[in-house]
Design a protein around this motif. Structure first.
Motif: not given
Length: 169
Positions: A92-108
């Motif tokens: 369960h370690r990531p092997l491949a990546f692709e660009p995406g948006l950060c999932r942060c919903q609110q600046y804290v």
């Protein structure tokens, strides 16, 4: 006196002069090292005091997601591009990546001062408590108040047009 001169000359000729010069040199070297140590300690103390009295650097506006405030919009949503895992191995370690948006919903993160303090601190048009009330207009002077009318005690008129009594002295 001649005896002591002979003793001093013999002392110097027999190597006593070298011993004297060596001891004086060692004493001067030790004094110099101690003096330099005191100067270094004083410089270190001054540097430490200057560092302790320097105001701390303002906190960087970094959110919990690790991105700067500049990457968040006014509503707080993060617009940073991150690597999103798309494939995993058997552990369960990531092997491949692709660009995406950060999932942060609110600046804290910490709020900049421009958002904490009021923008217009000296806005006199707002009518805040720091603004003086407008000056009261005085009624026009009447002939009786000019100093010749009957019953004039030298008092002033109040807003209602009634007479104020003169204060007894």
């Amino acid at each position: 006196m001649g005896f002591w001169i002979v003793v001093c000359v013999l002392f110097l000729l027999c190597g006593g002069g070298a011993w004297l010069v060596e001891n004086v040199r060692e004493a001067l070297r030790t004094r110099h090292e101690r003096r330099m140590a005191l100067i270094r300690a004083e410089e270190h103390r001054v540097r430490e005091l200057a560092e302790a009295n320097r105001p701390p650097a303002p906190p960087e506006p970094v959110c919990g997601c690790g991105h700067h405030l500049a990457l968040h919009d006014k509503q707080g949503a993060c617009h940073a591009l991150v690597e999103v895992p798309t494939g995993w191995d058997a552990d369960h370690r990531p092997l491949a990546f692709e660009p995406g948006l950060c999932r942060c919903q609110q600046y804290v993160g910490p709020q900049p001062l421009s958002q904490v303090w009021a923008d217009a601190l000296t806005d006199r048009e707002a009518g805040g408590p720091h603004v003086l009330p407008p000056a009261r207009e005085l009624p026009p002077a009447r002939e009786a108040d000019q100093g010749g009318g009957e019953g004039d005690a030298g008092g002033d008129d109040d807003e209602d047009g009634g007479r104020l009594r003169k204060r007894p002295d």
